[in-house]
Write a protein that holds these residues in place. Structure first.
Motif, PDB file in Angstrom:
ATOM      1  N   ASP A 146      37.693 -15.989  15.474  1.00 16.12           N
ATOM      2  CA  ASP A 146      37.290 -17.388  15.332  1.00 16.12           C
ATOM      3  C   ASP A 146      38.470 -18.268  14.987  1.00 16.12           C
ATOM      4  N   TYR A 147      38.389 -19.511  15.459  1.00 15.23           N
ATOM      5  CA  TYR A 147      39.250 -20.592  14.986  1.00 15.23           C
ATOM      6  C   TYR A 147      38.340 -21.577  14.255  1.00 15.23           C
ATOM      7  N   LEU A 148      38.706 -21.951  13.035  1.00 18.61           N
ATOM      8  CA  LEU A 148      37.893 -22.854  12.244  1.00 18.61           C
ATOM      9  C   LEU A 148      38.749 -23.996  11.713  1.00 18.61           C
ATOM     10  N   LEU A 149      38.102 -25.128  11.507  1.00 20.36           N
ATOM     11  CA  LEU A 149      38.756 -26.282  10.917  1.00 20.36           C
ATOM     12  C   LEU A 149      38.213 -26.435   9.504  1.00 20.36           C
ATOM     13  N   GLU A 150      39.037 -26.174   8.496  1.00 14.80           N
ATOM     14  CA  GLU A 150      38.611 -26.225   7.103  1.00 14.80           C
ATOM     15  C   GLU A 150      38.930 -27.592   6.515  1.00 14.80           C
ATOM     16  N   THR A 151      37.910 -28.258   6.004  1.00 12.14           N
ATOM     17  CA  THR A 151      38.089 -29.585   5.410  1.00 12.14           C
ATOM     18  C   THR A 151      37.349 -29.642   4.088  1.00 12.14           C
ATOM     19  N   SER A 152      37.731 -30.583   3.273  1.00 14.16           N
ATOM     20  CA  SER A 152      37.013 -30.855   2.037  1.00 14.16           C
ATOM     21  C   SER A 152      37.159 -32.329   1.724  1.00 14.16           C
ATOM     22  N   ASP A 153      36.362 -32.792   0.777  1.00 15.36           N
ATOM     23  CA  ASP A 153      36.404 -34.214   0.424  1.00 15.36           C
ATOM     24  C   ASP A 153      37.691 -34.576  -0.297  1.00 15.36           C
ATOM     25  N   THR A 154      38.326 -33.608  -0.932  1.00 12.28           N
ATOM     26  CA  THR A 154      39.487 -33.905  -1.765  1.00 12.28           C
ATOM     27  C   THR A 154      40.784 -33.267  -1.294  1.00 12.28           C
ATOM     28  N   GLY A 155      40.691 -32.267  -0.416  1.00 10.60           N
ATOM     29  CA  GLY A 155      41.883 -31.532  -0.035  1.00 10.60           C
ATOM     30  C   GLY A 155      42.325 -31.797   1.388  1.00 10.60           C
ATOM     31  N   PRO A 156      43.396 -31.116   1.811  1.00 11.61           N
ATOM     32  CA  PRO A 156      43.920 -31.306   3.166  1.00 11.61           C
ATOM     33  C   PRO A 156      43.084 -30.565   4.202  1.00 11.61           C
ATOM     34  N   THR A 157      43.403 -30.784   5.467  1.00 17.38           N
ATOM     35  CA  THR A 157      42.741 -30.101   6.574  1.00 17.38           C
ATOM     36  C   THR A 157      43.583 -28.901   6.991  1.00 17.38           C
ATOM     37  N   THR A 158      42.937 -27.753   7.125  1.00 14.50           N
ATOM     38  CA  THR A 158      43.629 -26.508   7.438  1.00 14.50           C
ATOM     39  C   THR A 158      42.994 -25.844   8.657  1.00 14.50           C
ATOM     40  N   ILE A 159      43.831 -25.364   9.582  1.00 17.77           N
ATOM     41  CA  ILE A 159      43.367 -24.542  10.686  1.00 17.77           C
ATOM     42  C   ILE A 159      43.258 -23.100  10.184  1.00 17.77           C
ATOM     43  N   VAL A 160      42.091 -22.486  10.351  1.00 17.68           N
ATOM     44  CA  VAL A 160      41.860 -21.121   9.898  1.00 17.68           C
ATOM     45  C   VAL A 160      41.659 -20.227  11.109  1.00 17.68           C
ATOM     46  N   VAL A 161      42.436 -19.165  11.185  1.00 19.92           N
ATOM     47  CA  VAL A 161      42.299 -18.183  12.266  1.00 19.92           C
ATOM     48  C   VAL A 161      41.778 -16.889  11.654  1.00 19.92           C
ATOM     49  N   ARG A 162      40.598 -16.449  12.091  1.00 26.07           N
ATOM     50  CA  ARG A 162      40.009 -15.200  11.619  1.00 26.07           C
ATOM     51  C   ARG A 162      40.239 -14.132  12.687  1.00 26.07           C
ATOM     52  N   ALA A 163      40.715 -12.968  12.267  1.00 25.11           N
ATOM     53  CA  ALA A 163      41.084 -11.929  13.229  1.00 25.11           C
ATOM     54  C   ALA A 163      40.875 -10.550  12.637  1.00 25.11           C
ATOM     55  N   ARG A 164      41.060  -9.539  13.489  1.00 21.53           N
ATOM     56  CA  ARG A 164      41.076  -8.144  13.057  1.00 21.53           C
ATOM     57  C   ARG A 164      42.284  -7.464  13.690  1.00 21.53           C
ATOM     58  N   PRO A 165      43.045  -6.697  12.925  1.00 23.59           N
ATOM     59  CA  PRO A 165      44.212  -6.002  13.493  1.00 23.59           C
ATOM     60  C   PRO A 165      43.785  -4.792  14.311  1.00 23.59           C
ATOM     61  N   ASN A 166      44.446  -4.574  15.437  1.00 20.17           N
ATOM     62  CA  ASN A 166      44.179  -3.389  16.263  1.00 20.17           C
ATOM     63  C   ASN A 166      45.173  -2.279  15.925  1.00 20.17           C
ATOM     64  N   PHE A 167      45.520  -2.207  14.651  1.00 21.61           N
ATOM     65  CA  PHE A 167      46.410  -1.173  14.135  1.00 21.61           C
ATOM     66  C   PHE A 167      46.096  -1.028  12.654  1.00 21.61           C
ATOM     67  N   ASP A 168      46.630  -0.019  12.032  1.00 19.11           N
ATOM     68  CA  ASP A 168      46.382   0.216  10.620  1.00 19.11           C
ATOM     69  C   ASP A 168      47.492  -0.448   9.805  1.00 19.11           C
ATOM     70  N   PRO A 169      47.219  -1.581   9.136  1.00 19.81           N
ATOM     71  CA  PRO A 169      48.268  -2.264   8.382  1.00 19.81           C
ATOM     72  C   PRO A 169      48.624  -1.576   7.065  1.00 19.81           C
ATOM     73  N   GLU A 170      47.790  -0.623   6.650  1.00 20.40           N
ATOM     74  CA  GLU A 170      48.035   0.058   5.378  1.00 20.40           C
ATOM     75  C   GLU A 170      47.829   1.563   5.531  1.00 20.40           C
ATOM     76  N   PRO A 171      48.687   2.227   6.302  1.00 17.69           N
ATOM     77  CA  PRO A 171      48.484   3.672   6.530  1.00 17.69           C
ATOM     78  C   PRO A 171      48.731   4.529   5.297  1.00 17.69           C
ATOM     79  N   PHE A 172      49.519   4.031   4.330  1.00 13.83           N
ATOM     80  CA  PHE A 172      49.883   4.844   3.172  1.00 13.83           C
ATOM     81  C   PHE A 172      49.367   4.278   1.850  1.00 13.83           C
TER      82      PHE A 172
END
Length: 314
Positions: A76-102
């Motif tokens: 997903d791509y999301l646009l995060e906003t709030s009444d008081t804070g900045p606007t942030t682009i949020v990218v939700r993903a899953r790795p196709n590899f093991d980022p923590e093998p050990f």
């Protein structure tokens, strides 16, 4: 009181092939009404209660190469906003590899690896990002650890890594390391050297930790004495925090050497770098200073933190 966050689904094309179109900011009820007829809406009750989130399942899997043979799948791509804070682009993903093998490792380990994703998003979506006045990109990947987490009774433990990049006036992606706290990246050093922390990462040697700083001065003109004084201060203000956090949350990681790297770009793709190295003893830099002097440096820099970290980031 925490600000109420709104997450607007971003649609309009694939990440690497077409610009991502950012829709106008809508109230959550309007989002649901307008998108229900076109997409399958996935509403997580817990997330809605905590963050007021509306999420939409991806139209098709989007796989992005990271440049070293590994890939991630964007969900997903999301646009995060709030009444008081900045606007942030949020990218939700899953790795196709093991980022923590050990075993568990901090998010900051992968910041350089992930940074081109932020740059690519800006490259293909600059007009839309400018229109929405986005000031940051946050990339998060969720995964199931393959190592023994110690969970009992059939409980499944999931983990995530998160990467934050501020967008400067030219929409360049500026990494914001999490390991020392988001408000502690630009300490006021007693030596007077203006620096900003950009990366916290292992290596390049075995059992080495490297903290890389961007220097807002002519690096070639800085005296060796001033650079070494700044390195001592940063070891106390930053590296000791990271070492203590590693000892507390990432016990399988051993560090025997800390490198403070000071970097400056020449604007032509070349980077000048100078390093100062310290040994490690008792999960602290071996600066040669007494504890009262180290505490004095913290006080002069306005730091309220000690060598014991607060709540660790993922």
């Amino acid at each position: 009181m925490m600000p109420s966050l709104q997450y607007t689904p971003i649609r309009g094309g694939r990440y690497c092939r077409h610009p991502v179109k950012l829709p106008p900011i809508l109230k959550n009820r309007d989002i649901e009404q307008q998108l229900m007829s076109k997409f399958t809406v996935v509403l997580t009750t817990a997330a809605l209660l905590a963050f007021n989130v509306s999420a939409v399942s991806a139209q098709e899997a989007e796989i992005i190469a990271l440049g070293d043979g590994s890939t991630i799948t964007v969900e997903d791509y999301l646009l995060e906003t709030s009444d008081t804070g900045p606007t942030t682009i949020v990218v939700r993903a899953r790795p196709n590899f093991d980022p923590e093998p050990f075993g568990a490792v901090p998010s900051d380990d992968f910041a350089r690896k992930v940074q081109p994703l932020c740059s690519g998003l800006v490259q293909f979506s600059r007009a839309a990002i400018e229109e929405e006045d986005a000031t940051a990109v946050r990339i998060r990947w969720d995964f199931d650890p393959t190592y023994d987490t110690g969970a009992e009774g059939g409980v499944t433990i999931s983990r995530f890594h998160e990467f934050v990049f501020a967008l400067d006036g030219n929409l360049m992606c500026i990494p914001q390391p999490l390991g020392v706290g988001p408000d502690n990246l630009e300490p006021d050093l007693p030596s007077g050297l203006p620096v900003v922390l950009r990366y916290i990462e292992p290596g390049p040697r075995a059992r080495q930790l490297t903290l890389t700083y961007e220097v807002a001065a002519e690096l070639a003109d800085i005296s060796t004495e001033k650079l070494e004084n700044a390195a001592i201060e940063l070891c106390i203000l930053h590296a000791d925090l990271v070492l203590a956090e590693q000892n507390r949350y990432y016990g399988q990681r051993e560090t025997e050497l800390v490198a403070l790297a000071f970097a400056q770009s020449d604007g032509r793709g070349q980077e000048l770098e100078r390093r100062v190295l310290f040994g490690v003893e008792g999960n602290r830099c071996k600066t040669g200073l007494s504890q009262p002097l180290a505490d004095a440096i913290r006080g002069m820099a306005g730091s309220e933190t000690s060598a014991d970290p607060t709540e660790a980031q993922q």
